[in-house]
Design an enzyme around this catalytic site. Structure first.
Site, PDB file in Angstrom:
ATOM      1  N   GLU A 462      43.747  27.157   4.604  1.00  0.00           N
ATOM      2  CA  GLU A 462      44.377  26.417   5.219  1.00  0.00           C
ATOM      3  C   GLU A 462      45.720  26.944   4.525  1.00  0.00           C
ATOM      4  O   GLU A 462      46.508  26.583   4.677  1.00  0.00           O
ATOM      5  CB  GLU A 462      44.114  25.298   4.897  1.00  0.00           C
ATOM      6  CG  GLU A 462      43.160  24.396   5.554  1.00  0.00           C
ATOM      7  CD  GLU A 462      43.169  23.952   7.156  1.00  0.00           C
ATOM      8  OE1 GLU A 462      44.658  24.532   7.554  1.00  0.00           O
ATOM      9  OE2 GLU A 462      41.556  24.823   7.983  1.00  0.00           O
ATOM     10  N   HIS A 465      47.455  29.496   6.601  1.00  0.00           N
ATOM     11  CA  HIS A 465      48.616  28.700   7.437  1.00  0.00           C
ATOM     12  C   HIS A 465      49.859  28.427   6.946  1.00  0.00           C
ATOM     13  O   HIS A 465      50.619  28.155   7.423  1.00  0.00           O
ATOM     14  CB  HIS A 465      48.068  27.607   7.411  1.00  0.00           C
ATOM     15  CG  HIS A 465      46.383  27.590   8.795  1.00  0.00           C
ATOM     16  ND1 HIS A 465      46.685  28.594   9.987  1.00  0.00           N
ATOM     17  CD2 HIS A 465      45.302  27.429   8.944  1.00  0.00           C
ATOM     18  CE1 HIS A 465      45.907  28.510  10.925  1.00  0.00           C
ATOM     19  NE2 HIS A 465      45.242  27.801  10.364  1.00  0.00           N
TER      20      HIS A 465
HETATM   21 ZN   LIG Z   1      42.998  27.739  11.185  1.00  0.00          ZN
END
Ligand SMILES: [Zn+2]
Length: 672
Positions: A462, A465
């Site tokens: 995450e 991202h």
């Molecule tokens: Zn992802």
């Protein structure tokens, strides 16, 4: 009383004033945002001035400022900290926002201006980014049905509106199913469970108001329970409840919802002139066609299945050696696999976790970003929307880059899974806007919170991202950050997971939470050596889901999706003891919205690239090679959707990769 969502935010870095916002403020703020956007768009469409890039595209980019601001706050709260009021508003908003977006793309005068600009684009002297943004705007309008007339246009609007409602229903049903179910454990049922599972089960019991510890359907509790509970009957009950989410024949049953969604998607594709929804959906992606997707998945399926079948044999023999007759069932896999991992790699999840405290792993993810991209993270003392949520200011050489928010612990009000979203996206048009980026996870809360290695990977994933959002450096919000092809968007996240595997990262940061001793070298070695452990299982459960997703959207919609799911799995030769990673009635990726519909394969498509992209650092002889890091930021992490994904990748790496790096990374090159 003034609505805090509609006034200027005099907060540090323009963070939303969470403490001042009440649930009742959202509905009027959405109304105001919609009214403002409608007026701005009407002014663009009805302008008597000839269309220019500035009076059309620039103006469109800024038309929804209030709506974006309100949505950014609301949808984060609705996913991460839901209440009944927020859920009700979400249901109410779905058709309204869908109607608004149809209204925009059905606006003939507006489309005429965009189309005129696009037809005459050669003469406009646009920057490359502007040219790309114009292409994408026109494509968005065309794909939304801007060229449809009369009944077809009206029907498409109806279809989209109904789909928006159904997507919300689908997610809310899963949330309700996960909230409702739990299984009480007696003290005797705790036998064999490591301390961290017992703690989590007790905390979950307290949250549910039960008399003692419970198992819930939260992944960070049910998975370790399935790994460690020696009680086969309890494992079976927990597992069956987990895979039955959304298929219990109650008010939250998602099977009918899924069937209706698939039928409407097929109709949508037909109205737009595509052979199938998969054809429609894949057109703007890197893969382009269902055949390309199938080709990738099937190349990996065969070695993965062979590996999984061989592993199943080993696990079944272990079970039989305990005097339990086969066959090995899905609720047995994780239990015997954990035992085997312990035996073969002497790797004990329970012994590992004290070295992987959440705080240590957060420090590790920040440290990697500091070494690669010179980012600094300073804790930010600002009120958040929940006491468990923390924030950091992200800067580089004294320059403010972003605010990063971490919301890490599972709670009943949070939907399951882990995700990254931008409460505010980066852009430069109309003044520099720096991003506010959130990572939401569902880790078990504890004192301290200890992660499994899988959890640590999720954390890094995450955060990858988040970097894609935070390092974004584009002019237009439309192509900012993660606004890229769906099968490219998992590249930064999956690539970032590789740094967790760099030995010096864990050597530095994986320290026992109590003694601060580093992880013993031997344990670290075993952990890293076990990196490809059980990848047959993981790959099979993933590809099965991806193939079912693809089959749902190719050709006419199945009248009975559950029947179709069975057929696809039979044709694949799905091993008996492995189920899809997400079965249809709770396959939120595919049904909670359009995001990953006929797109679940994307993770694997991106993995082909992340394996190859990390190899660029390995080839440079340094996992933190500064030259490669600069290229990574320049062509991938800061570039958003400013160029087609394939072009960006080739500029970073010189060429597109083959599938071998992926097979090697999963230990499937020589499977059995
Ligand atoms: Zn992802």
């Amino acid at each position: 009383m003034t609505n805090p969502l509609l006034t200027a935010w005099g907060t540090p870095f323009g963070l939303p004033p969470f403490q001042a916002i009440r649930d009742a403020d959202f509905a009027p703020a959405f109304e105001a945002g919609l009214a403002e956007a409608r007026a701005a768009i009407a002014a663009i469409a009805d302008s008597s001035a000839p269309p220019s890039f500035a009076n059309t595209i620039d103006a469109l980019e800024l038309a929804e400022a209030t709506l974006d601001r309100v949505s950014g706050v609301f949808y984060n709260l609705a996913g991460a900290d839901s209440t009944e009021a927020r859920e009700a508003l979400m249901r109410d908003l779905a058709p309204k926002l869908s109607a608004f977006s149809s209204e925009v793309t059905n606006n003939k005068a507006l489309f005429a201006r965009i189309d005129a600009l696009w037809q005459g684009r050669k003469a406009l002297r646009l920057t490359p980014e502007q040219a790309r943004v114009l292409d994408l705007y026109r494509q968005m309008f065309v794909r939304a049905g801007a060229q449809l007339e009369g009944d077809a246009a009206a029907r498409l609007t109806e279809v989209k509106s109904r789909l928006a409602v159904l997507g919300t229903t689908f997610s809310q049903n899963i949330l309700a199913e996960e909230r409702d179910w739990f299984m009480e454990l007696s003290e005797a049922d705790l036998a064999g469970l490591p301390e961290f599972v017992v703690d989590t089960a007790r905390a979950a019991g307290a949250e549910k108001g039960a008399a003692g510890p419970v198992v819930t359907l939260n992944r960070s509790l049910i998975v370790p329970f399935l790994q460690f509970s020696p009680n086969r009957e309890l494992r079976r009950r927990a597992y069956e409840a987990w895979v039955a989410r959304g298929a219990n024949g109650n008010a939250q049953d998602n099977r009918g919802v899924a069937a209706e969604i698939l039928a409407l998607r097929a109709e949508r594709a037909t109205l737009l002139g595509y052979g199938s929804f998969a054809d429609y959906k894949l057109e703007p992606e890197m893969a382009k066609t269902p055949a390309a997707v199938r080709n990738l998945l099937m190349r990996v399926w065969q070695p993965a299945r062979a590996k999984a079948m061989a592993d199943a044999g080993v696990l079944e023999r272990m079970m039989e050696a305990e005097g339990i007759a086969g066959p090995l069932e899905p609720w047995d896999w994780r239990y015997y696999s954990e035992k085997r991992r312990h035996a073969e790699h002497d790797l004990d999840e329970a012994a590992l976790k004290p070295y992987l405290s959440l705080d240590a792993m957060i420090a590790a993810q920040f440290d990697c970003a500091a070494r690669l991209f010179h980012l600094q993270f300073t804790p930010l003392d600002a009120p958040m929307y929940h006491p468990d949520v923390r924030a950091w200011e992200v800067s580089r050489d004294g320059e403010h880059i972003a605010v990063f928010i971490g919301d890490y612990f599972a709670r009943g009000s949070k939907r399951s899974g882990a995700w990254c979203s931008a409460m505010r996206s980066q852009r430069k048009l109309g003044g520099v806007v720096t991003p506010v980026v959130v990572n939401v996870c569902n880790f078990a809360k504890g004192t301290p919170a200890l992660l499994s290695y899988d959890d640590a990977r999720t954390l890094f994933h995450e955060f990858g991202h988040a970097l894609h959002q935070m390092l974004s450096d584009v002019t237009y919000g439309f192509i900012s950050g993660t606004s890229v092809a769906r099968d490219f968007v998992e590249l930064p996240s999956q690539l970032y997971e590789h740094w967790l595997e760099v030995p010096e990262v864990l050597q530095t940061h994986a320290r026992h939470w109590k003694s601060a001793e580093p992880m013993p070298a031997e344990m670290l070695q075993r952990l890293l050596a076990a990196g490809t452990y059980d990848q047959g299982f993981a790959t099979v459960e993933f590809i099965a889901s991806a193939m079912v997703d693809l089959a749902f959207h190719e050709g006419p919609a199945p009248a009975d999706p559950m029947q179709k799911q069975t057929e696809v799995l039979e044709a694949l030769g799905m091993p008996h003891a492995i189920r899809m990673r997400h079965a249809t009635p709770h396959f939120a990726h595919v049904f909670s919205g359009d995001g990953y519909s006929s797109g679940y394969y994307s993770y694997m498509w991106s993995e082909v690239m992340d394996a190859d992209a990390f190899a660029a650092f390995e080839e440079a002889g340094d996992a933190f090679d500064p030259v490669t890091a600069v290229k990574l930021e320049r062509f991938i992490l800061s570039a958003g959707g400013s160029q087609p994904a394939e072009d960006l990748y080739v500029q970073f790496r010189g060429k597109m990769p083959g599938v071998d790096a992926l097979l090697k990374g999963r230990g499937l090159l020589d499977p059995v």
